[in-house]
Scaffold this motif. Sequence first.
Motif, PDB file in Angstrom:
ATOM      1  N   TYR A 197     -19.016  43.469  -2.823  1.00 43.43           N
ATOM      2  CA  TYR A 197     -18.991  42.065  -3.256  1.00 43.43           C
ATOM      3  C   TYR A 197     -19.703  41.173  -2.230  1.00 43.43           C
ATOM      4  CZ  TYR A 197     -16.986  37.673  -5.055  1.00 43.43           C
ATOM      5  OH  TYR A 197     -16.809  36.425  -5.575  1.00 43.43           O
ATOM      6  N   CYS A 198     -19.522  41.514  -0.950  1.00 40.99           N
ATOM      7  CA  CYS A 198     -20.110  40.700   0.107  1.00 40.99           C
ATOM      8  C   CYS A 198     -21.621  40.849   0.167  1.00 40.99           C
ATOM      9  CB  CYS A 198     -19.502  41.083   1.465  1.00 40.99           C
ATOM     10  SG  CYS A 198     -17.756  40.618   1.617  1.00 40.99           S
ATOM     11  N   ILE A 199     -22.130  42.075  -0.018  1.00 37.84           N
ATOM     12  CA  ILE A 199     -23.565  42.282   0.159  1.00 37.84           C
ATOM     13  C   ILE A 199     -24.345  42.001  -1.113  1.00 37.84           C
ATOM     14  CG2 ILE A 199     -23.135  44.000   1.939  1.00 37.84           C
ATOM     15  CD1 ILE A 199     -23.881  46.159  -0.125  1.00 37.84           C
ATOM     16  N   SER A 200     -23.644  41.658  -2.221  1.00 38.65           N
ATOM     17  CA  SER A 200     -24.381  41.342  -3.448  1.00 38.65           C
ATOM     18  C   SER A 200     -25.180  40.051  -3.245  1.00 38.65           C
ATOM     19  CB  SER A 200     -23.410  41.176  -4.625  1.00 38.65           C
ATOM     20  OG  SER A 200     -22.581  40.052  -4.435  1.00 38.65           O
ATOM     21  N   LYS A 201     -26.337  39.950  -3.847  1.00 40.36           N
ATOM     22  CA  LYS A 201     -27.237  38.817  -3.658  1.00 40.36           C
ATOM     23  C   LYS A 201     -26.837  37.596  -4.481  1.00 40.36           C
ATOM     24  CE  LYS A 201     -31.210  41.716  -2.546  1.00 40.36           C
ATOM     25  NZ  LYS A 201     -32.605  42.057  -2.893  1.00 40.36           N
ATOM     26  N   GLU A 202     -25.883  37.739  -5.379  1.00 40.05           N
ATOM     27  CA  GLU A 202     -25.450  36.617  -6.204  1.00 40.05           C
ATOM     28  C   GLU A 202     -24.578  35.672  -5.379  1.00 40.05           C
ATOM     29  OE1 GLU A 202     -26.364  35.887  -9.214  1.00 40.05           O
ATOM     30  OE2 GLU A 202     -27.601  37.686  -9.436  1.00 40.05           O
ATOM     31  N   ASN A 203     -24.939  34.389  -5.400  1.00 44.52           N
ATOM     32  CA  ASN A 203     -24.136  33.391  -4.703  1.00 44.52           C
ATOM     33  C   ASN A 203     -23.199  32.657  -5.654  1.00 44.52           C
ATOM     34  OD1 ASN A 203     -23.437  31.935  -2.309  1.00 44.52           O
ATOM     35  ND2 ASN A 203     -24.569  30.170  -3.108  1.00 44.52           N
ATOM     36  N   ILE A 204     -23.437  32.750  -6.962  1.00 42.12           N
ATOM     37  CA  ILE A 204     -22.592  32.130  -7.983  1.00 42.12           C
ATOM     38  C   ILE A 204     -21.951  33.240  -8.787  1.00 42.12           C
ATOM     39  CG2 ILE A 204     -22.496  30.534  -9.916  1.00 42.12           C
ATOM     40  CD1 ILE A 204     -23.264  29.238  -7.284  1.00 42.12           C
ATOM     41  N   VAL A 205     -20.609  33.199  -8.866  1.00 42.63           N
ATOM     42  CA  VAL A 205     -19.871  34.262  -9.558  1.00 42.63           C
ATOM     43  C   VAL A 205     -18.887  33.626 -10.522  1.00 42.63           C
ATOM     44  CG1 VAL A 205     -20.095  35.863  -7.626  1.00 42.63           C
ATOM     45  CG2 VAL A 205     -18.117  34.333  -7.740  1.00 42.63           C
ATOM     46  N   THR A 206     -18.238  34.452 -11.324  1.00 41.12           N
ATOM     47  CA  THR A 206     -17.201  33.950 -12.216  1.00 41.12           C
ATOM     48  C   THR A 206     -15.877  33.878 -11.478  1.00 41.12           C
ATOM     49  OG1 THR A 206     -16.616  36.134 -13.021  1.00 41.12           O
ATOM     50  CG2 THR A 206     -18.376  34.959 -14.208  1.00 41.12           C
ATOM     51  N   VAL A 207     -14.954  33.115 -12.047  1.00 43.11           N
ATOM     52  CA  VAL A 207     -13.604  33.042 -11.468  1.00 43.11           C
ATOM     53  C   VAL A 207     -12.966  34.419 -11.476  1.00 43.11           C
ATOM     54  CG1 VAL A 207     -11.298  32.039 -11.755  1.00 43.11           C
ATOM     55  CG2 VAL A 207     -13.336  30.624 -12.109  1.00 43.11           C
ATOM     56  N   ARG A 208     -13.208  35.186 -12.532  1.00 41.77           N
ATOM     57  CA  ARG A 208     -12.650  36.539 -12.631  1.00 41.77           C
ATOM     58  C   ARG A 208     -13.109  37.399 -11.464  1.00 41.77           C
ATOM     59  NH1 ARG A 208     -10.694  38.471 -17.171  1.00 41.77           N
ATOM     60  NH2 ARG A 208     -11.920  36.966 -18.389  1.00 41.77           N
ATOM     61  N   GLU A 209     -14.391  37.336 -11.129  1.00 35.44           N
ATOM     62  CA  GLU A 209     -14.915  38.140 -10.035  1.00 35.44           C
ATOM     63  C   GLU A 209     -14.308  37.701  -8.701  1.00 35.44           C
ATOM     64  OE1 GLU A 209     -19.371  39.271 -11.697  1.00 35.44           O
ATOM     65  OE2 GLU A 209     -19.027  37.327 -10.742  1.00 35.44           O
ATOM     66  N   GLU A 210     -14.135  36.382  -8.513  1.00 36.51           N
ATOM     67  CA  GLU A 210     -13.543  35.889  -7.263  1.00 36.51           C
ATOM     68  C   GLU A 210     -12.079  36.326  -7.145  1.00 36.51           C
ATOM     69  OE1 GLU A 210     -13.794  33.502  -3.631  1.00 36.51           O
ATOM     70  OE2 GLU A 210     -15.214  34.538  -4.952  1.00 36.51           O
ATOM     71  N   ILE A 211     -11.347  36.321  -8.271  1.00 38.62           N
ATOM     72  CA  ILE A 211      -9.941  36.760  -8.250  1.00 38.62           C
ATOM     73  C   ILE A 211      -9.860  38.247  -7.945  1.00 38.62           C
ATOM     74  CG2 ILE A 211      -7.863  37.027  -9.645  1.00 38.62           C
ATOM     75  CD1 ILE A 211      -8.358  34.174  -8.741  1.00 38.62           C
ATOM     76  N   ASN A 212     -10.726  39.048  -8.543  1.00 37.05           N
ATOM     77  CA  ASN A 212     -10.738  40.482  -8.259  1.00 37.05           C
ATOM     78  C   ASN A 212     -11.028  40.745  -6.785  1.00 37.05           C
ATOM     79  OD1 ASN A 212     -10.139  41.175 -10.911  1.00 37.05           O
ATOM     80  ND2 ASN A 212     -12.301  41.320 -11.497  1.00 37.05           N
ATOM     81  N   HIS A 213     -11.911  39.968  -6.222  1.00 37.92           N
ATOM     82  CA  HIS A 213     -12.216  40.103  -4.789  1.00 37.92           C
ATOM     83  C   HIS A 213     -10.971  39.809  -3.958  1.00 37.92           C
ATOM     84  CE1 HIS A 213     -14.138  39.773  -0.914  1.00 37.92           C
ATOM     85  NE2 HIS A 213     -13.786  38.484  -0.816  1.00 37.92           N
ATOM     86  N   ILE A 214     -10.219  38.781  -4.343  1.00 38.42           N
ATOM     87  CA  ILE A 214      -8.983  38.443  -3.616  1.00 38.42           C
ATOM     88  C   ILE A 214      -7.964  39.580  -3.751  1.00 38.42           C
ATOM     89  CG2 ILE A 214      -7.022  36.847  -3.570  1.00 38.42           C
ATOM     90  CD1 ILE A 214      -8.955  34.639  -4.419  1.00 38.42           C
ATOM     91  N   LYS A 215      -7.868  40.138  -4.935  1.00 37.66           N
ATOM     92  CA  LYS A 215      -6.913  41.249  -5.140  1.00 37.66           C
ATOM     93  C   LYS A 215      -7.270  42.442  -4.268  1.00 37.66           C
ATOM     94  CE  LYS A 215      -5.518  39.976  -9.832  1.00 37.66           C
ATOM     95  NZ  LYS A 215      -5.510  40.372 -11.259  1.00 37.66           N
ATOM     96  N   ASN A 216      -8.576  42.757  -4.129  1.00 39.68           N
ATOM     97  CA  ASN A 216      -8.994  43.845  -3.243  1.00 39.68           C
ATOM     98  C   ASN A 216      -8.616  43.533  -1.798  1.00 39.68           C
ATOM     99  OD1 ASN A 216     -10.131  45.500  -5.266  1.00 39.68           O
ATOM    100  ND2 ASN A 216     -12.036  44.311  -5.216  1.00 39.68           N
TER     101      ASN A 216
END
Length: 582
Positions: A415-434
């Motif tokens: 998630y950190c090394i991905s080049k996307e700087n804009i993500v969905t709320v779902r992706e940000e929540i999944n990152h928090i869960k990890n």
Amino acid sequence: MRKVFTTTRIQLIISMMVSVLIPTILINLFYYQQLNKSTRTQLLSYQKEIVQQSADDVQSLVDQINVTTRQLIAMSVSSDMYKNYNEKTPSEKLSTVKSLQRMMQSIVFSVSYHAGTYYIGTDNSIFSNLNTLNADRLLHRIGEEENGVPFDADYYSNVVSVRVIPFLTDIQNYNRYNALQTIGIDLQYSDLENIFAEKYNPGEMEFFIINDANKLIYYLSDSDYQWEQTIGKEVSGAQYSYLSNFDSREKEQIYNYISGPGWNVYAYIHLDALTADFSAQNRSLALILLITLFFAVIFSCFVSKSITRPINDLITKMKKIGEADKSTPAVVTRNRDIMVLSYTFDDMLVQIDKLNQITIEKEKEKTSMQLRALQAQINPHFLYNTLEDIRSIALEYGVISISEMTKALAKIFRYCISKENIVTVREEINHIKNYAQIQHYRYGDRLSIMYYVDDAIMNCRIVKFILQPMIENAISHGIEPKRGKGVITIIGSKKQREIEFRIIDNGMGMTSEQIERINEDLTDKREPSKGIGLINVDMRLKLHYGEKYGIIVESHLGEGTQVTVRMPYTEEVLDDKSSDIR
């Protein structure tokens, strides 16, 4: 529409001419207006004096007639020569007449305004100071005469009539012997005309004498009304309207009353005519304006040249520098502003050279960094692959915890090394869960994270790494120093056209002084002493969404902390304004 270009010199000439001409014109107009007003006032006062003098002359003329009349009455009353006049012989009557004529001649000898003086006897006998007086014609006109009203008398000459104004006075019968009944004095109409004619200026004033019976006695006017035909007659309605209804802005009326005959003297002064001929003043004003214009042009050209010459030299220097000719000399002038501009331009050239050198160095450094970045791209993939190898070995040896932690860490790293700087709320929540999964292995049952995020915002696009730093701060500064179980609650909801996240912990909390210091750090964009990453998140939110968005920190000591994150609601892909944060 084609643009019209001008030069600084022309603008300076125009501005200086305007700055000189406008005050000059205003001053001259003010002077002209005041002079016009003063002259008009003086002329009006002079005209009033003329009118008053004319009225006084008429009153003096009437007073002299009254004095003469009283003298004749006194003479007739005191004299005994008229007693038993009808009983006298013809020779005695002739002697009486001659004696009366001598007495009348002696009284009126020095009076030039009399057309004639006469007595009318009770038997219609005529006694006059003039031997040429036609008694029969006079007696014939006695009934037609009206006191103080002009008429054409034909009893003074056999050839032409003479316009006179009769003044008739009845003599009381003091005794039965009084043979006289009327004294008549005829005023020459030309004497009345002479009084006004010598003071009359055509077009400037008008004179009218009207008696109490509304009959015209005299006029002096250049108006179109038939005044001559009205002499001795009653004034018509149109004529009376002309006299009564006048515009005070155009005329001024002066009124005088002549006692005795009951004459009303009206004088009308035409105000516009008083100042109609100001040709000399107009010529002086025009001459002053022409002289002012001439000197304004000369002065403007001289001053503008002294200003624009160094400017033109500076422009020539700029053109040569634009042609890569840097050997141009400095502009020399006494104008301090131009010299400052020239020196500033030279300093700018030096700074441009320095910036060009810096730009060249940065381009070289950029090329070097791009090469290093291409080389560094190999390292993340190598680390990610290494984590996958560790997870495989952990599964092979049955160490599930290491396998799960490695798996979560690999997802976080991906998630950190991905080049996307804009993500969905779902992706940000999944990152928090990890991230939370790894922290559970560390804190165990001491840490519990609860999620209450509306499904309506799960597909909204937000800036990456907004929530995870808030969770990290809550654990490090709130839960870890606390004894007992720590709970972190993540609430996400939509409010109108905004998304709001609240991260609430039941940790140690902070004092009001600490909260005030953190808010000051956020305002001044300094990294706060507590809450690492808060300034980073707040700055990125403001850079992406504007100053109205960001984070708000609330806390009470011993109760916990709440961090509120606000951003606009959108499901569209935003511009990557922070592409350098990866």
